[in-house]
Design an enzyme around this catalytic site. Structure first.
Site, short mmCIF file in Angstrom:
data_model
loop_
_atom_site.label_atom_id
_atom_site.label_comp_id
_atom_site.label_asym_id
_atom_site.label_seq_id
_atom_site.Cartn_x
_atom_site.Cartn_y
_atom_site.Cartn_z
N ASP A 76 -5.13 12.88 -11.10
CA ASP A 76 -4.31 12.79 -9.89
C ASP A 76 -3.61 14.13 -9.66
O ASP A 76 -2.79 14.56 -10.46
CB ASP A 76 -3.27 11.67 -10.05
CG ASP A 76 -2.61 11.30 -8.73
OD1 ASP A 76 -2.49 12.17 -7.85
OD2 ASP A 76 -2.21 10.13 -8.58
N HIS A 88 0.83 -1.22 0.00
CA HIS A 88 0.00 0.00 0.00
C HIS A 88 0.86 1.27 0.00
O HIS A 88 2.09 1.22 0.13
CB HIS A 88 -0.95 0.00 1.20
CG HIS A 88 -0.27 0.07 2.54
ND1 HIS A 88 0.27 1.23 3.04
CD2 HIS A 88 -0.05 -0.88 3.50
CE1 HIS A 88 0.78 1.01 4.24
NE2 HIS A 88 0.61 -0.27 4.54
#
Length: 481
Positions: free
Chosen positions: A429, A208
């Site tokens: 993003d 992650h």
């Protein structure tokens, strides 16, 4: 008419940028002052509650000279030799100078007022360093600046002392989720294992990103993999060191070596993983590249999601350049403002962790109450379950500190690995721009870049988990074939 509209649009964009610059200057000047005040506030509170205070990275740097197994430290005319273990020396080489070199307007003003008074002492310190170099008879290998906090933390790892401090600070959470590992003999990462249990054909490791947890994968992708995939692939999702339900040692520097060692100790060794696919998001992409370089013959495919790769221009210091790109000290967009707070302000960051992370159970309860369980709270849980020490060091030592190494990692993947490399990026993003993925492709021409419309840093996975699970399955299948 079209020309008028274009001119108007350009004028509005310019005006917006000027306003953003002006407001940012005011806001971050105030934050500079606030962080300065909080520095001394925490020293007092720490001393009252814990009978001592740990040094922070606001203290001045020291000039350090290293030789084989020793480090000579000199500051303000005083010098001493500290013996380091080999592992500590490796830690020293992996520490980012952005931890203690973050120039601000307030810091520059405060330094300029005392520079003249220190000139004589600085000159004396230089003489001492030169004398010590002569005493070493050419054995000295390098001279550089290092913060006194780092030296003290490294000293704490020596002399047969316990490698990890298990006692949480008063400002950290001590609940079962955050600190249960300290009361047991287990000193490995929390790992969620799913998929094939018998007749495992292939393994997949999920890593992650920053201030997240394994739930980023287990709550999105894991339920959406097909039965065929789950019967073939064994899936590992880890909580990185310092995050989620993994250990959060307060004396760790959270270097890339420490993160990789824990992944090896928690996944590769106990589960006898010999070859594997890697799927990584954001900060996790850096760890994925380092892991791939360390095990070049074991990686079957490498999938990177929003990799933070900003090639430093010639003459720029890579770590400092990375810090300015990831944390530009701007109030807009909000995600850039948040990253700037986390990266530039040690004590404001600790305050935020005190409010949010220490009380994460309250925020999780309120989130469930407000949403009435309509929205899963795994993102909130991952965001809240960490310590300031872990987030602060990981941000600087991994994202900033490895900026000068990423090109080497990418070149190794290009030249030494034959695995398929796929890069996904959300077009919207605002934290890690799409150019980063194309920068990766420029170093690894065979890398396939897929830009997804109307998706950002989080929604590149969250919200399209079903289709993304199918894409991953296809990548793994192609790699096997």
């Amino acid at each position: 008419m079209a020309a008028i509209k274009e001119n108007t649009r350009s004028s509005l964009i310019l005006a917006g940028r000027v306003m953003n610059e002006a407001i940012s200057f005011i806001v971050f000047t105030i934050l500079d002052i606030l962080d300065f005040i909080l520095c001394y506030t925490y020293k007092v509170i720490d001393f009252i509650i814990e009978a001592e205070w740990k040094p922070c990275y606001c203290s001045s740097t020291k000039e350090a000279i290293t030789s084989s197994g020793t480090i000579l430290v000199s500051e303000q005319g005083e010098s001493k030799i500290v013996c380091l273990t080999s592992s500590s020396k490796l830690h020293l080489e992996e520490i980012s100078d952005t931890l203690y070199t973050r120039p601000s307007w307030v810091a520059e003003v405060s330094k300029s007022t005392v520079n003249e008074l220190k000139c004589r002492k600085v000159d004396n310190a230089a003489v001492i360093l030169q004398s010590c170099e002569r005493l070493k008879n050419g054995s000295v290998r390098s001279t550089f600046s290092v913060n006194s906090t780092i030296v003290e933390m490294l000293q704490g790892k020596m002399g047969g002392q316990k490698s990890h401090d298990l006692t949480p600070r008063w400002s950290d959470c001590n609940c079962d989720t955050c600190h249960s590992w300290s009361s047991s003999s287990k000193d490995s990462l929390f790992v969620k294992v799913d998929g094939a249990k018998e007749n495992v054909q292939e393994d997949v490791i999920f890593i992650h990103g920053f201030i997240s947890s394994s739930a980023f994968w287990t709550e999105t992708l894991f339920p959406n993999f097909s039965k065929a995939a789950k019967s073939k692939y064994r899936l590992f999702a880890v909580d990185l060191l310092g995050f989620g339900r993994s250990p959060k040692p307060s004396d760790s520097l959270y270097t890339i070596r420490e993160h990789l060692d824990m992944i090896e100790k928690s996944v590769l060794e106990p589960h006898k993983v010999k070859s594997f696919h890697i799927v990584a998001h954001s900060l996790g992409c850096i760890l994925a590249l380092a892991l791939a370089v360390k095990y070049p013959g074991s990686v079957k495919s490498l999938t990177l999601i929003a990799p933070p790769y900003f090639p430093a221009p010639k003459g720029e210091q890579a770590a400092q350049y990375m810090m300015r790109r990831v944390a530009p000290r701007r109030v807009w967009p909000p995600i850039a403002f948040g990253s700037s707070i986390a990266c530039w302000y040690e004590h404001i960051g600790r305050t935020i962790c005190l409010v949010i992370c220490k009380n994460h159970r309250l925020w999780e309860f309120l989130t469930k109450l407000v949403t009435r369980n309509r929205i899963k709270t795994y993102l909130i849980e991952g965001f809240c379950c960490h310590t300031h020490n872990a987030a602060w060091h990981t941000l600087h030592n991994i994202i900033c500190g490895t900026a000068g190494k990423i090109e080497g990692y990418l070149d190794m993947v290009r030249n030494s690995l034959k695995c398929e490399v796929t890069v996904f990026h959300g077009k919207d993003d605002e934290l890690i721009p799409v150019e980063c993925s194309y920068n990766v492709q420029s170093r690894i021409p065979r890398a396939h870049v897929k830009v997804v419309e109307n998706k950002d840093h989080i929604t590149i996975v969250v919200g399209r988990q079903r289709s993304f699970a199918r894409e991953l399955e296809q990548i793994w299948k192609n790699s096997t074939n």
